[in-house]
Design an enzyme around this catalytic site. Structure first.
Site, mmCIF file in Angstrom:
data_model
loop_
_atom_site.group_PDB
_atom_site.id
_atom_site.type_symbol
_atom_site.label_atom_id
_atom_site.label_comp_id
_atom_site.label_asym_id
_atom_site.label_seq_id
_atom_site.Cartn_x
_atom_site.Cartn_y
_atom_site.Cartn_z
ATOM 1 N N ILE A 121 0.842 -1.202 0.000
ATOM 2 C CA ILE A 121 0.000 0.000 0.000
ATOM 3 C C ILE A 121 0.874 1.248 0.000
ATOM 4 C CG2 ILE A 121 -1.946 -1.148 1.105
ATOM 5 C CD1 ILE A 121 -0.972 -0.186 3.796
ATOM 6 N N HIS A 137 -4.565 -4.315 -2.464
ATOM 7 C CA HIS A 137 -4.935 -3.941 -1.086
ATOM 8 C C HIS A 137 -5.024 -2.430 -0.916
ATOM 9 C CE1 HIS A 137 -3.430 -8.100 0.505
ATOM 10 N NE2 HIS A 137 -4.560 -8.173 -0.138
ATOM 11 N N CYS A 145 -14.089 10.127 2.201
ATOM 12 C CA CYS A 145 -15.093 10.207 3.262
ATOM 13 C C CYS A 145 -15.968 8.963 3.191
ATOM 14 C CB CYS A 145 -15.940 11.469 3.072
ATOM 15 S SG CYS A 145 -17.388 11.481 4.148
ATOM 16 N N CYS A 148 -19.885 10.690 2.117
ATOM 17 C CA CYS A 148 -20.153 11.372 0.828
ATOM 18 C C CYS A 148 -19.096 11.053 -0.223
ATOM 19 C CB CYS A 148 -20.267 12.886 1.032
ATOM 20 S SG CYS A 148 -18.703 13.690 1.468
HETATM 21 P P1 NAD Z 1 4.578 -11.123 4.936
HETATM 22 O O1 NAD Z 1 5.231 -10.323 6.001
HETATM 23 O O2 NAD Z 1 3.596 -12.144 5.318
HETATM 24 O O3 NAD Z 1 5.695 -11.866 4.069
HETATM 25 C C1 NAD Z 1 6.806 -11.187 3.578
HETATM 26 C C2 NAD Z 1 7.748 -12.229 2.985
HETATM 27 O O4 NAD Z 1 8.793 -11.530 2.338
HETATM 28 C C3 NAD Z 1 8.372 -13.156 4.008
HETATM 29 O O5 NAD Z 1 8.161 -14.489 3.615
HETATM 30 C C4 NAD Z 1 9.869 -12.795 3.985
HETATM 31 O O6 NAD Z 1 10.686 -13.940 4.115
HETATM 32 C C5 NAD Z 1 10.020 -12.172 2.634
HETATM 33 N N1 NAD Z 1 11.034 -11.117 2.581
HETATM 34 C C6 NAD Z 1 11.193 -10.069 3.425
HETATM 35 N N2 NAD Z 1 12.169 -9.259 2.999
HETATM 36 C C7 NAD Z 1 12.676 -9.817 1.859
HETATM 37 C C8 NAD Z 1 13.705 -9.466 0.949
HETATM 38 N N3 NAD Z 1 14.421 -8.360 1.127
HETATM 39 N N4 NAD Z 1 13.943 -10.280 -0.109
HETATM 40 C C9 NAD Z 1 13.214 -11.418 -0.300
HETATM 41 N N5 NAD Z 1 12.227 -11.802 0.534
HETATM 42 C C10 NAD Z 1 11.943 -11.012 1.596
HETATM 43 O O7 NAD Z 1 3.968 -10.061 3.898
HETATM 44 P P2 NAD Z 1 2.814 -10.260 2.821
HETATM 45 O O8 NAD Z 1 2.799 -11.651 2.307
HETATM 46 O O9 NAD Z 1 2.954 -9.154 1.864
HETATM 47 O O10 NAD Z 1 1.472 -10.082 3.665
HETATM 48 C C11 NAD Z 1 1.294 -9.015 4.584
HETATM 49 C C12 NAD Z 1 0.130 -8.063 4.291
HETATM 50 O O11 NAD Z 1 0.355 -6.755 4.893
HETATM 51 C C13 NAD Z 1 -0.006 -7.746 2.838
HETATM 52 O O12 NAD Z 1 -1.298 -7.317 2.581
HETATM 53 C C14 NAD Z 1 0.975 -6.581 2.707
HETATM 54 O O13 NAD Z 1 0.927 -5.872 1.582
HETATM 55 C C15 NAD Z 1 0.647 -5.763 3.937
HETATM 56 N N6 NAD Z 1 1.848 -4.971 4.311
HETATM 57 C C16 NAD Z 1 2.271 -4.021 3.405
HETATM 58 C C17 NAD Z 1 3.422 -3.312 3.631
HETATM 59 C C18 NAD Z 1 3.833 -2.286 2.595
HETATM 60 O O14 NAD Z 1 2.973 -1.699 1.914
HETATM 61 N N7 NAD Z 1 5.138 -2.064 2.417
HETATM 62 C C19 NAD Z 1 4.173 -3.551 4.793
HETATM 63 C C20 NAD Z 1 3.707 -4.528 5.713
HETATM 64 C C21 NAD Z 1 2.541 -5.251 5.449
#
Ligand code: NAD
Length: 258
Positions: A121, A137, A145, A148
């Protein structure tokens, strides 16, 4: 997947990069599906890694589960908690894209990648120059809002002096364009994502545990030629992949470009 493909993973790292580059060159419709791990190298924590939000001390929010703090239920029942958590943890407006975002943007520019489907996001793919980005997401970069529908920029919530930001027109709550736990996904982005996955002949999944149902469902809809996974941790699809890189996504994507 056939036996020859499984053998890719017995190759050295350099040979695996070559195999990945060849898959990209052969693909007519390569698509990337990613998550929070794509942005960790920009300094935004993911959820499930060792340093992820699940394992961090959450201070005044410690009695709540992270999913609750980003849920529709929390927004409805405890809006002050919701906005306090949102402002303290999701104001990533000044964060910069990393090598993974830039490499994906470059692959799209070169015509090697159709686009990106992201659970993130943070808007970092667009900041890096990606054009076709399906944000399944939602995004922190817009607000509206709840009554509205009047639209507000990201700053409206992050910089509001009010605990619960109100609409200038009707006084009702202004909320982020982020899909909260318990809500439906944005229809247009999700339909576009489904179409991209169904047409794909190479799917690259990276930086996601695939623990969130919507992302896992999309991954399961893929029936194309090759599946590449770039993820430090194991995912539910790891066993099905033709090529697996259990290392930094920025490093792998940069190597495949050079
Ligand atoms: P998750 O935390 O469940 O999984 C992240 C995965 O990425 C892990 O398996 C980890 O091993 C791997 N990882 C982390 N850093 C890495 C790297 N540098 N190189 C390779 N692999 C790496 O996250 P998810 O599956 O995206 O689910 C979490 C939910 O929360 C989603 O909806 C996500 O978009 C949201 N979220 C978004 C953000 C953001 O917008 N940056 C941050 C946190 C959570």
């Amino acid at each position: 997947m056939n036996k020859q493909k499984k053998n890719y993973n017995k190759l050295s790292d350099a040979q695996k990069i070559d195999a990945f580059a060849q898959m990209l060159a052969d693909a007519q419709h390569a698509v990337f599906l990613g998550g929070a791990g794509v942005s960790t190298e920009s300094g935004i924590p993911d959820f499930r890694s060792k340093n992820g939000l699940y394992h961090r001390k959450r201070g005044r929010f410690s009695k709540y589960r992270p999913e609750y703090l980003l849920s529709y239920e929390c927004l409805k029942k405890e809006p002050e908690i919701f906005f306090d958590y949102y402002r303290s943890n999701l104001d990533v407006r000044n964060v910069e894209p990393n090598a993974a975002h830039f490499s994906l943007a470059e692959l799209e520019r070169q015509g090697s990648l159709i686009g990106v489907i992201t659970q993130n996001i943070d808007g970092l793919h667009q900041k890096a120059g990606s054009i076709n980005v399906q944000e399944i997401h939602g995004t922190i970069w817009g607000n509206h809002c709840i009554s509205c529908g009047t639209r507000y920029p990201a700053s409206y919530i992050f910089e509001s002096p009010e605990k619960v930001p109100g609409c200038e027109k009707c006084g009702k709550t202004v909320r982020p364009d982020v899909t909260l736990y318990g809500e439906f996904l944005p229809e247009k982005a999700y339909q576009n994502a489904i179409k991209m996955i169904r047409e794909a002949d190479l799917l690259i999944i990276g930086g996601t545990s695939l623990e969130v149902g919507s992302a896992a469902q999309l991954a399961h809809m893929y029936h194309g030629q090759n599946l590449v996974i770039i993820n430090k941790g194991k995912t539910k699809m790891t066993g099905k992949a033709d090529l697996v890189f259990r290392k930094s996504i920025g490093e792998v994507l940069q190597s495949v470009l050079s």
